[in-house]
Write a protein that holds these residues in place. Structure first.
Motif, PDB file in Angstrom:
ATOM      1  N   GLU A  92      40.660  44.903  42.784  1.00  0.00           N
ATOM      2  CA  GLU A  92      40.044  43.922  41.869  1.00  0.00           C
ATOM      3  C   GLU A  92      41.075  42.924  41.348  1.00  0.00           C
ATOM      4  N   ASP A 115      34.756  40.604  40.073  1.00  0.00           N
ATOM      5  CA  ASP A 115      34.318  40.750  38.690  1.00  0.00           C
ATOM      6  C   ASP A 115      33.903  39.369  38.187  1.00  0.00           C
ATOM      7  N   HIS A 134      36.365  37.245  36.084  1.00  0.00           N
ATOM      8  CA  HIS A 134      37.766  37.137  36.479  1.00  0.00           C
ATOM      9  C   HIS A 134      38.129  35.848  37.204  1.00  0.00           C
ATOM     10  N   HIS A 137      31.657  43.831  39.952  1.00  0.00           N
ATOM     11  CA  HIS A 137      31.658  44.164  38.535  1.00  0.00           C
ATOM     12  C   HIS A 137      30.812  43.093  37.865  1.00  0.00           C
ATOM     13  N   ASP A 143      30.369  45.951  34.318  1.00  0.00           N
ATOM     14  CA  ASP A 143      31.629  45.979  33.567  1.00  0.00           C
ATOM     15  C   ASP A 143      31.473  45.144  32.310  1.00  0.00           C
TER      16      ASP A 143
END
Ligand SMILES: C[C@H](O)[C@H](O)[C@@H](O)C(=O)CO
Ligand SMILES: [Mn+2]
Length: 422
Positions: A229, A262, A265, A289, A329
């Motif tokens: 990740e 994610d 991110h 995520h 997440d």
């Protein structure tokens, strides 16, 4: 709404969707087969159970808020997850961090953990969950205090974290073996510089070497799958993140690992829904995520917003769900934590349902014919089709509270259980 009203509304919705070529019965059957990996760390603000009272959170991530009633022990966390699961249709997975080990109250360091510390989680999961996913914990530890782990300039620190990661893959394999479904083990490290570095290359070389050492042991993919990740930046690591998107995209493709995307991110206008199709062309599988960034990687609870709908559409349209692992997440400490799980997971499932109800062949045909007017007309009309009647019926059939009925149950649980945690 009572049962008859829900069924009546569904019957009308079924006819409306049939008119555009969508079989709602087939859609509901499909939705039932899609597991979502629910993140354990929403329940206790990412504290974990390594030490009593949880560990102080580090690694550039942050929970904000102090809503009362957070889980303080493994049994409280399990009870909260069970409550949430009872309010979410379908069978789902638990995404567990290594710091949630069951050490019986005696501290054991990260490089010394083994499957025994997770046996009680595996036993608990057996008749409740679709499976468990796992995460080595590279933060909230004194050997991560200066912001570096697998790319640390000091070999002894790198070795400590490599040992932790190797132990985690073995634990994950044991989970996969006992639960009969591969565990997805996700590697996220916080390694980053606050200020402009003099050397951007060396930390990345060290990270790649450490990962290669960790993955040297071949593990049967029916037991464990590894994901990596990336991240744009964390708090205190604003200038340079070792595991950037380009780093991990290259690493995952060259080593044929799963890439984890994610939603929080990337740069604020960058969307992971746009990345899924490209990543799936070159990586063997994908981990998501699903999160909600608000101006930064704030990990707000997932809302039924445009990006969630686009993510779900990309997943469904890919027709490759066997190779896409959907994880959540988020961690919001300012609201009831069970409600956070329920809201976020139900929203994700609603988005998947909304995507499954799309007459995709007609839309693809319009696009191929360059009839962008028809494409837009359909997209917009679909938004006000009675998809919510299909959702209500799905909840009813799964014996899960329909509409806001789940909220009354959470309030009751808060009153009887969570509010007593002082
Ligand atoms: C707690 C998780 O490991 C964490 O949220 C990670 O997946 C991440 O996204 C860090 O920003
Ligand atoms: Mn994440």
């Amino acid at each position: 709404m009572n049962q008859t009203q829900i069924e009546k509304a569904y019957k009308l919705a079924k006819e409306r969707y049939a008119a555009v070529g969508v079989d709602t019965e087939a859609v509901l059957k499909k939705l039932q087969t899609i597991p979502v990996s629910i993140n354990c760390w929403q329940g206790d603000d990412v504290g974990g159970f390594e030490q009593v009272g949880g560990s102080e959170l580090s690694g550039g991530i942050q929970t904000t808020g102090n809503y009362p009633g957070k889980a303080r022990t493994i049994s409280e966390l399990r009870s909260d997850i069970e409550k949430a699961l009872s309010l979410i249709p379908g069978q789902h997975r638990l995404n567990l961090h290594a710091s949630y080990l069951d050490n019986g109250g005696t501290f054991v360091d990260r490089n010394e953990i083994d499957p025994g510390y997770f046996q009680s989680w595996i036993d608990w999961a057996k008749d409740r969950l679709h499976g468990i996913d796992f995460n080595p914990t590279f933060f909230s530890h004194d050997k991560a205090a200066d912001g570096f782990t697998l790319s640390h300039p000091d070999k002894s620190i790198r070795d400590f974290w490599i040992e932790h990661a190797i132990a985690c893959r073995r634990i994950a394999s044991e989970m996969g073996k006992q639960l009969g479904t591969p565990t997805v083990t996700n590697f996220w490290v916080p390694d980053a510089y606050k200020d402009i570095p003099a050397d951007r290359v060396a930390p990345r070389e060290r990270l790649a070497d450490s990962l290669d050492e960790i993955f040297a042991e071949e593990i049967d993919p029916s037991l464990n799958l590894d994901a990596v990740e990336s991240k744009l930046f964390g708090i205190g690591g604003e200038s340079y993140t070792v595991g950037s998107h380009e780093f991990y995209m290259g690493y995952a493709i060259s080593r044929q690992k799963l890439l984890c995307l994610d939603a929080g991110h990337y740069h604020p206008t960058e969307k992971i829904s746009e990345k899924i199709s490209s990543v799936m062309m070159f990586c063997p599988e994908l981990l998501l995520h699903v999160s909600r960034p608000v101006r930064w990687d704030s990990d707000h609870v997932v809302c039924f917003d445009d990006e969630l709908q686009q993510i779900a559409k990309e997943l469904i349209r890919s027709d490759n769900l066997d190779k896409i692992h959907i994880g959540l997440d988020f961690f919001d400490a300012s609201i009831n934590r069970v409600a956070a799980w329920v809201i976020g997971t139900r929203n994700l499932l609603k988005a998947l349902l909304f995507a499954l109800l799309e007459p995709i062949e007609q839309l693809r045909r319009a696009e191929l014919n360059m009839d962008y007017t028809q494409r837009l007309a359909y997209f917009e009309e679909l938004k006000s089709m009675p998809w919510n009647a299909v959702w209500d019926y799905y909840c009813l059939k799964q014996e899960i509270p329909v509409g806001l009925d789940w909220f009354d149950e959470v309030k009751q649980y808060e009153k009887e259980v969570m509010s007593k945690r002082v």
